[in-house]
Design a protein around this motif. Structure first.
Motif, PDB file in Angstrom:
ATOM      1  N   ARG A   1       1.454   5.771  -7.430  1.00  0.00           N
ATOM      2  CA  ARG A   1      -0.043   6.724  -7.603  1.00  0.00           C
ATOM      3  C   ARG A   1       0.458   8.221  -7.490  1.00  0.00           C
ATOM      4  O   ARG A   1      -0.069   9.089  -8.170  1.00  0.00           O
ATOM      5  CB  ARG A   1      -0.998   6.408  -6.455  1.00  0.00           C
TER       6      ARG A   1
ATOM      7  N   ARG B   1       1.409  -2.362 -11.358  1.00  0.00           N
ATOM      8  CA  ARG B   1       0.737  -2.974 -10.175  1.00  0.00           C
ATOM      9  C   ARG B   1       1.672  -3.302  -9.216  1.00  0.00           C
ATOM     10  O   ARG B   1       2.767  -3.879  -9.391  1.00  0.00           O
ATOM     11  CB  ARG B   1       0.003  -4.338 -10.696  1.00  0.00           C
TER      12      ARG B   1
ATOM     13  N   SER C   1      -0.076  -1.234 -17.547  1.00  0.00           N
ATOM     14  CA  SER C   1      -0.417  -1.094 -16.359  1.00  0.00           C
ATOM     15  C   SER C   1       0.644  -1.299 -15.416  1.00  0.00           C
ATOM     16  O   SER C   1       1.985  -1.673 -15.925  1.00  0.00           O
ATOM     17  CB  SER C   1      -1.590  -2.183 -15.834  1.00  0.00           C
TER      18      SER C   1
ATOM     19  N   GLU D   1       0.667  -1.244  -0.167  1.00  0.00           N
ATOM     20  CA  GLU D   1       0.128  -0.085   0.007  1.00  0.00           C
ATOM     21  C   GLU D   1       0.766   1.150   0.009  1.00  0.00           C
ATOM     22  O   GLU D   1       0.613   2.273  -0.695  1.00  0.00           O
ATOM     23  CB  GLU D   1      -0.828   0.089   1.228  1.00  0.00           C
TER      24      GLU D   1
ATOM     25  N   ARG E   1      -8.612   1.888 -15.492  1.00  0.00           N
ATOM     26  CA  ARG E   1      -8.938   1.072 -14.019  1.00  0.00           C
ATOM     27  C   ARG E   1      -8.007   1.711 -12.885  1.00  0.00           C
ATOM     28  O   ARG E   1      -6.855   1.752 -13.082  1.00  0.00           O
ATOM     29  CB  ARG E   1      -8.591  -0.460 -13.948  1.00  0.00           C
ATOM     30  N   ASP E   2      -8.427   2.125 -11.704  1.00  0.00           N
ATOM     31  CA  ASP E   2      -8.010   2.733 -10.897  1.00  0.00           C
ATOM     32  C   ASP E   2      -8.188   2.007  -9.407  1.00  0.00           C
ATOM     33  O   ASP E   2      -9.286   2.214  -9.013  1.00  0.00           O
ATOM     34  CB  ASP E   2      -8.314   4.242 -10.772  1.00  0.00           C
ATOM     35  N   SER E   3      -7.387   1.200  -9.026  1.00  0.00           N
ATOM     36  CA  SER E   3      -7.703   0.488  -7.700  1.00  0.00           C
ATOM     37  C   SER E   3      -6.615   1.008  -6.542  1.00  0.00           C
ATOM     38  O   SER E   3      -5.703   1.752  -7.090  1.00  0.00           O
ATOM     39  CB  SER E   3      -7.570  -0.977  -8.012  1.00  0.00           C
ATOM     40  N   ALA E   4      -6.539   0.164  -5.492  1.00  0.00           N
ATOM     41  CA  ALA E   4      -5.880   0.674  -4.528  1.00  0.00           C
ATOM     42  C   ALA E   4      -4.273  -0.191  -4.731  1.00  0.00           C
ATOM     43  O   ALA E   4      -3.516   0.144  -4.024  1.00  0.00           O
ATOM     44  CB  ALA E   4      -6.183  -0.207  -3.240  1.00  0.00           C
ATOM     45  N   ARG E   5      -4.237  -1.002  -5.900  1.00  0.00           N
ATOM     46  CA  ARG E   5      -2.887  -1.443  -6.011  1.00  0.00           C
ATOM     47  C   ARG E   5      -2.521  -1.452  -7.644  1.00  0.00           C
ATOM     48  O   ARG E   5      -1.416  -2.058  -7.863  1.00  0.00           O
ATOM     49  CB  ARG E   5      -3.013  -2.844  -5.561  1.00  0.00           C
ATOM     50  N   GLU E   6      -3.364  -0.963  -8.506  1.00  0.00           N
ATOM     51  CA  GLU E   6      -2.969  -0.891  -9.854  1.00  0.00           C
ATOM     52  C   GLU E   6      -3.527   0.134 -10.444  1.00  0.00           C
ATOM     53  O   GLU E   6      -4.663   0.743 -10.117  1.00  0.00           O
ATOM     54  CB  GLU E   6      -3.620  -2.408 -10.353  1.00  0.00           C
TER      55      GLU E   6
END
Length: 531
Positions: A124, A158, A156, A116, A142-147
């Motif tokens: 990020r 990740r 991408s 994280e 796509r925007d996630s907490a890890r990628e």
């Protein structure tokens, strides 16, 4: 935590025309070295824990520039702390994904918190702080907490604790030494799943500080360094060795004379200068001693691990959970690990016969009360006849064979005999003694620490045994995130360490004593054997 922009590092001017911008964006060197595109977050140097972080333009430092220049298909970095390699590689991977289509870039970290933090504060953060007109070119699908998955080119970045699926064109394994030490199952997964996912034309970077002399990271460093030293030409499958010691970092300095430095400490720095063909000035020496005393309460082994001066020194310590983390460095420092020639004296052996299939034996001589270990042997999956053959092949005249307490237990089988009874049959006329069981492991550990202070171990014939002592550690509890007082049997060190403990327990209980034997010496004392 509040953020402010550092004003003491001048930014280069952004391109003023569309043509200039396109030309600059097509140039990887401009993107990475100009300081115009990527920004990083750096903690301030103030002592106040609430000190503000600084947003700074990313421009590679000396160590990072050297790494970029030497970048290979597969790279192995052994380093001092806080040189910014994770930050560098996060920027490299982000840049590669932004400007190349259909690329998968990944970073493996040791645990969820590290995942994280790396994703949030490095990947990020660098993307969010791109110039507005640049970031608009690279929208997120796509925007996630890890990628981050980019809509314009399907590439991408990740960050995870494991990456196995598909092809990974750029892979960075952060602090792999810590993963090997604390999470051996995860290390095996990285080795068998993630690393093979990087194609030959991809880029793999494994970096870490040292974490003891066992595990995949240690073995990989040994192989890569050997190829580097021999100047062997590398294939795309070979690892290029990168070493970044503390003394190469310009910021690791304090005013000369601000810290008292002893004669022994100056001799240490002088020795490093000779080995590494470098110069360690007064300001660097002051920084090193001050850092060791303030950050690690004077513990040399922690400095060797976190701020190594040489590649060998990085592994001259054990992990935090090692039983003999202080004792083995102390033995090395006093010259207890050296060349120990075999004398015309009886040889004692100390055994441990593992519950599974391992057996370890230390070979010992007593020179007027001085304990000297001349040899070591271990094997797995062999019966007692194998070990007896090994002893006989050495040609020693044996004194006493010291066996662990369970060697007296009768074992169900074809003959229903104990280990000692079987050895007595295989080695008629030999003397065997059972070392009594200690009810608490730490009682035996403390006895071993006590008697380590005066013994000598042959650095060549006992090399593997020394590694077993240095690698003997406590089990790490993932649930509690700490080491617990149980031996970790996963790294193969328990048999070697336990057989050495039989020596200490025999010494402590009086079973091993120079007075138990009568030796005839010439009138002149034997020559000094320490070399």
């Amino acid at each position: 935590m509040a953020l402010r922009v550092s004003s003491d590092i001048p930014l280069q001017t952004m391109p003023t025309t569309a043509e200039e911008l396109e030309r600059c964006l097509a140039d990887p060197e401009w993107r990475l070295f100009s300081g115009c595109l990527y920004k990083i977050m750096v903690k301030g140097d103030d002592d106040d824990e609430e000190a503000e972080a600084m947003v700074m333009p990313f421009q590679p430092n000396r160590a990072q520039r050297r790494f970029i220049k030497r970048l290979w298909h597969r790279n192995l970095i052994l380093k001092a702390r806080q040189l910014g390699f994770t930050t560098l590689i996060a920027i490299l991977w982000l840049d590669h994904a932004l400007f190349n289509a259909n690329q998968r870039c990944g970073i493996i970290a040791q645990d969820r918190e590290a995942v994280e933090a790396i994703f949030r504060d490095k990947v990020r953060f660098a993307y969010d702080n791109l110039p507005d007109e640049i970031r608009e070119r690279f929208p997120l699908a796509r925007d996630s907490a890890r990628e981050l998955l980019f809509a314009h080119n399907n590439s991408s970045v990740r960050v995870a604790t494991s990456l196995r699926s598909g092809t990974i064109h750029r892979l960075h394994v952060s602090e792999y030494g810590k993963i090997c030490a604390k999470y051996p199952d995860k290390a095996a997964e990285v080795q068998t799943g993630s690393i093979p996912a990087v194609p030959t034309n991809g880029v793999l970077v494994i970096e870490s500080t040292a974490e003891g002399r066992e595990g995949e990271f240690f073995e990989m460093v040994q192989q890569a360094e050997a190829k580097y030293q021999s100047k062997q030409e590398l294939t795309p499958k070979d690892y290029r060795f990168h070493f970044y010691p503390w003394w190469e970092e310009p910021k690791y300095r304090l005013p000369a004379g601000s810290v008292p430095i002893s004669i022994d400490e100056h001799e240490y720095f002088d020795r490093i200068e000779g080995v590494m063909e470098c110069t360690i000035g007064p300001e660097q020496r002051a920084w090193y001693i001050a850092t060791r005393n303030a950050d690690f309460t004077g513990k040399e082994e922690r400095m060797w691990q976190e701020y190594p001066s040489t590649p060998a020194e990085a592994f001259q310590i054990s992990t935090e959970g090692n039983y003999y983390a202080k004792d083995m460095p102390a033995m090395r420092k006093r010259g207890g690990i050296t060349r120990v020639p075999v004398l015309d004296l009886p040889v004692n052996t100390f055994w441990d016969i593992g519950n599974s299939d391992g057996c370890a034996i230390w070979f010992h001589q007593d020179l007027r009360g001085e304990d000297r270990f001349i040899d070591y042997y271990e094997a797995h999956g062999e019966d007692l006849r194998h070990y007896v053959a090994q002893l006989q092949a050495r040609g020693y005249v044996f004194g006493t064979h010291f066996l662990p307490h369970d060697a007296n237990h009768k074992r169900l089988g074809d003959y229903n005999r104990s280990t000692m009874e079987m050895l007595q049959i295989l080695m008629p006329g030999q003397r065997f003694i059972i070392v009594p069981l200690v009810t608490e492991l730490m009682t035996g550990i403390h006895a071993t620490r006590k008697h380590m202070k005066g013994c000598y171990i042959d650095e060549a014939n006992c090399k593997l045994g020394i590694q077993r002592l240095e690698g003997y550690r406590k089990k790490f509890s993932r649930a509690d995130q700490r080491f617990i007082d149980q031996p970790d049997k996963s790294n193969g060190c328990t048999e070697g360490a336990d057989s050495f403990r039989q020596y200490a327990q025999a010494k402590e209980t009086g079973l091993l004593s120079s007075s138990a034997y009568s030796y005839d010496y010439d009138e002149a004392p034997p020559p000094d054997w320490r070399v």
